[in-house]
Design an enzyme around this catalytic site. Structure first.
Site, PDB file in Angstrom:
ATOM      1  N   SER A 102     -19.662  -5.327  -1.412  1.00  0.00           N
ATOM      2  CA  SER A 102     -18.764  -4.184  -1.633  1.00  0.00           C
ATOM      3  C   SER A 102     -19.479  -2.859  -1.869  1.00  0.00           C
ATOM      4  O   SER A 102     -18.822  -1.816  -1.959  1.00  0.00           O
ATOM      5  CB  SER A 102     -17.829  -4.465  -2.809  1.00  0.00           C
ATOM      6  OG  SER A 102     -16.835  -5.391  -2.430  1.00  0.00           O
ATOM      7  N   LYS A 105     -18.542  -0.118   0.405  1.00  0.00           N
ATOM      8  CA  LYS A 105     -17.378   0.742   0.156  1.00  0.00           C
ATOM      9  C   LYS A 105     -17.791   2.182  -0.131  1.00  0.00           C
ATOM     10  O   LYS A 105     -16.976   3.101  -0.012  1.00  0.00           O
ATOM     11  CB  LYS A 105     -16.544   0.192  -0.997  1.00  0.00           C
ATOM     12  CG  LYS A 105     -15.780  -1.101  -0.661  1.00  0.00           C
ATOM     13  CD  LYS A 105     -14.956  -1.567  -1.846  1.00  0.00           C
ATOM     14  CE  LYS A 105     -14.023  -2.724  -1.488  1.00  0.00           C
ATOM     15  NZ  LYS A 105     -14.708  -4.007  -1.361  1.00  0.00           N
ATOM     16  N   SER A 160     -12.601  -2.745  -6.811  1.00  0.00           N
ATOM     17  CA  SER A 160     -13.187  -3.141  -5.530  1.00  0.00           C
ATOM     18  C   SER A 160     -12.144  -3.801  -4.638  1.00  0.00           C
ATOM     19  O   SER A 160     -12.420  -4.794  -3.953  1.00  0.00           O
ATOM     20  CB  SER A 160     -14.373  -4.087  -5.744  1.00  0.00           C
ATOM     21  OG  SER A 160     -15.252  -4.073  -4.648  1.00  0.00           O
TER      22      SER A 160
END
Length: 422
Positions: A102, A105, A160
């Site tokens: 993640s 991101k 997340s």
């Protein structure tokens, strides 16, 4: 009786075995006798963006007198850099292409965050949440409910939420379009180790990044005030479903529920010490990536960026090693010599490229320093006239040779010539 192989055959067999043992796939993850997989090794050569030393496997650091020793670390890849100057203070396999989880991101935010106003409202359709990987982290978005862009970004940064990513990607024109734009943004940032397949960082074949690239994403994002706000937010209230009355019918009052940032260095959750001066940025975990984290912290006017990828098992290890590298970086920064740099964007690099040197212009464009244009004109005129006269003389000489009979002279009457042998 068994005959022995001929010497030439033995040499060929040994060469074949050596080549097989040296091949990358065999060395990358052979199995132990107990079935465990051996730790992979970085490529022998990697990208040199930011400096030659960053493309060399292993730890790169150039200490001077007074520089503290590096802490003991287990991560496959890490980097410590000064966010303002771009100096890389130390690195370990900085350009090793690994699964990012993640932390990808951050690139999603760099790409999509400027596209929408914070107060813009979007009603979620069933199709907005399709295509998410099994076991994805979710903030709890529901179909047919409305959310502001501000709510959605809180879901991305704090929890997340892959569901929040997919809704924003849909608003941006779809997942495929967003992936293309993320890859284009990575190229603009000179993050050449990165290839995006899924915008949320979910494990996908071919999806990779590096500690160096993730640090570029964080550095770029922190220039955006909204990015800084979201990644530094410890907790928030997130919109839920509409409440119901005693009869079980929905009311016009919408409930909320609390969400907390999964960055433990920011919140101090689950026994991890909250790091003083931490600004964010993003953590992640997947099966392929293990734990990944990029953090930024400020102390005494200096902002450091640290990225750690795939340390030893244990969800808190990535935070311990990030803290140790931040501590080292703040102590070492005054003395350690940089081993590389965080490069600017391609557009900035092109804009700041030096102008062509006038001395490299062709003869017709060159100017003579310290002379006026008219003087230069007469100089060229004189050179041209001399050239014409020389050509005329040559032509005349050739004509004379053609019309004048050759003279035969005795050998001793020929004029002496210097030897051309060397």
């Amino acid at each position: 009786m068994v005959s022995k192989p001929a010497p030439a055959f033995r040499r060929s067999l040994l060469a074949l075995c050596a080549a097989a043992l040296a091949s990358g796939p065999l060395l990358a993850s052979p199995a132990h006798a107990d079935g465990r997989t051996k730790e992979p090794v970085p490529p022998a050569t990697m990208s040199k963006v930011g400096g030659d030393r960053l493309g060399v496997p292993g730890t790169q650091v150039q200490p001077e007198a007074g520089t503290p020793p590096l802490p003991k670390l287990t991560a496959r890849s890490w980097i410590v850099a000064d966010a303002k100057t771009g100096e890389v203070l130390a690195a370990h396999n900085a350009h090793w292409q690994l699964a990012p989880a993640s932390t990808l991101k951050m690139l999603f935010a760099d790409t999509v965050l400027p596209r929408f106003e914070k107060n813009q409202v979007h009603t979620v359709a069933d199709s907005d949440l399709s295509g998410m990987g099994e076991g994805s982290s979710l903030v709890g978005i529901k179909e047919k409910l409305s959310y502001t862009v501000h709510d959605l970004w809180l879901g991305v940064f704090l929890h997340s939420g892959n569901d929040a990513v997919h809704v924003l990607a849909t608003m941006n024109g779809g997942v495929d379009k967003t992936v293309q734009e993320m890859n284009a943004q990575a190229k603009e940032l000179q993050a050449d180790d990165t290839h995006v397949v899924s915008p949320d960082g979910y494990d996908m074949p071919g999806q990779v990044s590096s500690a160096y690239d993730l640090t570029l994403f964080a550095r770029s994002g922190l220039k955006n005030p909204d990015f800084r706000e979201y990644c530094a937010t410890g907790s928030a209230q997130f919109p839920g479903d509409y409440t119901k009355d005693k009869a079980g019918k929905p009311t016009k009052v919408r409930g909320t529920f609390g969400i907390q940032n999964t960055d433990r260095l920011l919140t101090g959750a689950d026994g991890v010490r909250r790091y003083p001066g931490l600004l964010g940025v993003k953590n992640g975990y997947t099966t392929n990536a293990g734990n990944t984290f990029t953090g930024a912290a400020e102390r005494d006017g200096r902002t450091l960026l640290v990225t750690v990828m795939h340390p030893a098992a244990g969800s808190s290890e990535v935070y311990k090693e990030t803290s140790a590298l931040l501590d080292w970086g703040f102590k070492a920064a005054p003395t350690v010599q940089p081993v590389g740099t965080l490069v600017p964007t391609r557009s900035a690099a092109k804009a700041n490229a030096p102008a062509p040197d006038p001395d490299t212009k062709g003869p017709a464009q060159a100017t003579v320093s310290g002379t006026s244009s008219s003087h230069g004109m007469w100089t060229y005129a004189g050179i041209a006239a001399g050239a014409v006269a020389l050509i005329a003389a040559v032509v005349l000489l050739v004509r004379r040779r053609r019309t004048t009979p050759a003279l035969t002279l005795p050998d001793d009457s020929l004029p002496a010539r210097p030897s051309r042998r060397k």
